[in-house]
Design a protein around this motif. Structure first.
Motif, mmCIF file in Angstrom:
data_model
loop_
_atom_site.group_PDB
_atom_site.id
_atom_site.type_symbol
_atom_site.label_atom_id
_atom_site.label_comp_id
_atom_site.label_asym_id
_atom_site.label_seq_id
_atom_site.Cartn_x
_atom_site.Cartn_y
_atom_site.Cartn_z
ATOM 1 N N VAL A 182 -23.028 -15.427 -9.573
ATOM 2 C CA VAL A 182 -23.291 -16.582 -9.003
ATOM 3 C C VAL A 182 -24.087 -16.723 -7.839
ATOM 4 C CG1 VAL A 182 -22.309 -18.924 -8.387
ATOM 5 C CG2 VAL A 182 -21.190 -17.510 -10.293
ATOM 6 N N ILE A 183 -24.858 -17.545 -7.693
ATOM 7 C CA ILE A 183 -25.628 -17.575 -6.532
ATOM 8 C C ILE A 183 -25.393 -19.158 -5.823
ATOM 9 C CG2 ILE A 183 -27.907 -17.732 -5.383
ATOM 10 C CD1 ILE A 183 -29.138 -16.129 -7.695
ATOM 11 N N GLN A 184 -24.722 -19.164 -4.985
ATOM 12 C CA GLN A 184 -24.318 -20.305 -4.398
ATOM 13 C C GLN A 184 -25.311 -20.852 -3.271
ATOM 14 O OE1 GLN A 184 -21.192 -22.520 -4.852
ATOM 15 N NE2 GLN A 184 -22.718 -23.989 -3.769
ATOM 16 N N PHE A 204 -25.808 -16.648 -13.613
ATOM 17 C CA PHE A 204 -26.537 -16.060 -14.538
ATOM 18 C C PHE A 204 -25.438 -15.225 -15.537
ATOM 19 C CE2 PHE A 204 -27.532 -11.456 -15.616
ATOM 20 C CZ PHE A 204 -28.659 -11.595 -16.536
ATOM 21 N N ILE A 205 -25.695 -15.426 -16.670
ATOM 22 C CA ILE A 205 -24.657 -14.935 -17.629
ATOM 23 C C ILE A 205 -25.401 -13.558 -18.177
ATOM 24 C CG2 ILE A 205 -23.274 -14.864 -19.709
ATOM 25 C CD1 ILE A 205 -23.083 -17.993 -18.803
ATOM 26 N N ASP A 206 -24.812 -12.365 -18.097
ATOM 27 C CA ASP A 206 -25.592 -11.364 -18.597
ATOM 28 C C ASP A 206 -25.425 -11.350 -20.161
ATOM 29 O OD1 ASP A 206 -26.720 -8.827 -18.341
ATOM 30 O OD2 ASP A 206 -25.100 -7.721 -17.497
ATOM 31 N N LEU A 241 -30.989 -19.166 -15.724
ATOM 32 C CA LEU A 241 -29.900 -19.326 -14.963
ATOM 33 C C LEU A 241 -29.198 -20.819 -15.126
ATOM 34 C CD1 LEU A 241 -31.368 -18.356 -11.486
ATOM 35 C CD2 LEU A 241 -29.809 -17.160 -13.086
ATOM 36 N N MET A 242 -27.973 -20.846 -15.389
ATOM 37 C CA MET A 242 -27.306 -22.224 -15.620
ATOM 38 C C MET A 242 -26.914 -22.984 -14.184
ATOM 39 S SD MET A 242 -23.457 -23.178 -17.559
ATOM 40 C CE MET A 242 -23.442 -21.461 -17.870
ATOM 41 N N ARG A 243 -27.355 -24.190 -14.031
ATOM 42 C CA ARG A 243 -27.085 -24.900 -12.793
ATOM 43 C C ARG A 243 -25.932 -25.874 -13.071
ATOM 44 N NH1 ARG A 243 -32.561 -27.578 -12.323
ATOM 45 N NH2 ARG A 243 -32.042 -28.012 -10.075
ATOM 46 N N ILE A 244 -25.159 -25.672 -11.913
ATOM 47 C CA ILE A 244 -23.912 -26.627 -11.681
ATOM 48 C C ILE A 244 -24.119 -27.435 -10.350
ATOM 49 C CG2 ILE A 244 -21.410 -26.516 -11.439
ATOM 50 C CD1 ILE A 244 -22.499 -25.659 -14.290
ATOM 51 N N ARG A 245 -24.007 -28.514 -10.355
ATOM 52 C CA ARG A 245 -24.260 -29.578 -9.308
ATOM 53 C C ARG A 245 -23.093 -30.375 -9.161
ATOM 54 N NH1 ARG A 245 -30.101 -31.746 -7.643
ATOM 55 N NH2 ARG A 245 -30.635 -29.453 -7.454
ATOM 56 N N ASP A 246 -22.458 -30.349 -7.953
ATOM 57 C CA ASP A 246 -21.038 -31.413 -7.963
ATOM 58 C C ASP A 246 -20.007 -31.186 -9.195
ATOM 59 O OD1 ASP A 246 -22.177 -32.717 -5.864
ATOM 60 O OD2 ASP A 246 -23.373 -33.958 -6.940
ATOM 61 N N ALA A 280 -28.086 -13.120 -2.038
ATOM 62 C CA ALA A 280 -27.467 -13.129 -3.125
ATOM 63 C C ALA A 280 -28.495 -13.032 -4.464
ATOM 64 C CB ALA A 280 -26.740 -14.820 -3.123
ATOM 65 N N ALA A 281 -29.600 -13.496 -4.209
ATOM 66 C CA ALA A 281 -30.557 -13.217 -5.659
ATOM 67 C C ALA A 281 -30.678 -11.709 -5.406
ATOM 68 C CB ALA A 281 -31.771 -14.264 -5.302
ATOM 69 N N MET A 282 -31.110 -11.226 -4.303
ATOM 70 C CA MET A 282 -31.490 -9.810 -4.351
ATOM 71 C C MET A 282 -30.253 -8.999 -4.967
ATOM 72 S SD MET A 282 -33.532 -9.113 -0.836
ATOM 73 C CE MET A 282 -32.747 -10.057 0.326
ATOM 74 N N GLU A 283 -28.868 -9.519 -4.695
ATOM 75 C CA GLU A 283 -27.894 -8.706 -5.077
ATOM 76 C C GLU A 283 -27.843 -8.761 -6.615
ATOM 77 O OE1 GLU A 283 -23.115 -9.423 -4.789
ATOM 78 O OE2 GLU A 283 -24.232 -9.634 -2.845
ATOM 79 N N LEU A 284 -28.321 -9.943 -7.293
ATOM 80 C CA LEU A 284 -28.343 -10.106 -8.665
ATOM 81 C C LEU A 284 -29.485 -9.375 -9.122
ATOM 82 C CD1 LEU A 284 -27.935 -11.691 -11.516
ATOM 83 C CD2 LEU A 284 -29.374 -13.433 -10.659
ATOM 84 N N ILE A 285 -30.451 -9.332 -8.627
ATOM 85 C CA ILE A 285 -31.633 -8.223 -9.167
ATOM 86 C C ILE A 285 -31.210 -6.838 -9.118
ATOM 87 C CG2 ILE A 285 -33.859 -7.827 -8.793
ATOM 88 C CD1 ILE A 285 -34.346 -10.507 -8.072
ATOM 89 N N GLN A 286 -30.629 -6.416 -7.976
ATOM 90 C CA GLN A 286 -30.085 -5.057 -7.767
ATOM 91 C C GLN A 286 -28.853 -4.766 -8.954
ATOM 92 O OE1 GLN A 286 -29.092 -4.105 -3.950
ATOM 93 N NE2 GLN A 286 -28.345 -2.123 -4.660
#
Length: 164
Positions: A8-10, A18-20, A48-53, A96-102
């Motif tokens: 999850v990227i907040q 992102f679901i693997d 990426l699934m987006r969750i808002r509120d 956080a996005a870099m951590e996801l790619i890593q």
């Protein structure tokens, strides 16, 4: 029970999840070496699934550009010029996005399966000219290298690049 890995990227506005799963990973836009570009390059697209509120807000496709040095020893993660996973994010969100790619490049077994599937399909490709054979061998070498990426191989460079 079959548990799925997710990241999850907040961001300030929403959660990007992102679901693997294979269906959420795309590899395309492969570019080989030439006299103007001394590196290999391709794009990784992530759904990426987006969750808002706390409500589902839809999905989006985000990309990162992967550049590999000519000697296949260094891998650089760059911001693409369209649909960037780094777009409209502050420094903490970009990290956080870099951590996801890593995670994807090093730890994700699903990503490695996607790469292995592409390698399998390329090996079945019928090529006839020496140029096609050379290009195929290069793609295979680059993709096979992705199966063994370590943290030491990766360098993150977040900058917009428009490569003609």
């Amino acid at each position: 029970m079959n548990m799925l890995e997710s990241k999850v990227i907040q961001t300030r506005f929403e959660k990007e999840i992102f679901i693997d799963e294979k269906s959420n990973i795309e590899i395309n836009g492969f570019r080989s070496l030439d006299k103007n570009t001394p590196f290999y390059e391709f794009m990784i697209g992530l759904d990426l699934m987006r969750i808002r509120d706390n409500k589902y807000y839809g999905n989006k496709k985000s990309y990162a550009r992967i550049r590999i040095s000519e000697d296949l020893q260094s891998l650089f993660v760059l911001e693409p010029d369209i649909q960037s996973i780094f777009a409209i994010k502050n420094q903490q969100e970009k990290e956080a996005a870099m951590e996801l790619i890593q995670y994807l490049l090093i730890d994700s077994q699903i990503f490695k399966q996607v790469v292995a599937d592409i390698i399998g399909n390329l090996r079945k490709t019928n090529v006839v000219s020496s140029l096609e054979i050379k290009e195929l061998k290069v793609k295979l070498a680059v993709l096979e290298g992705l199966l063994n990426v370590t943290e030491e191989n990766i360098q993150f460079t977040i900058r917009m690049e428009n490569i003609a």
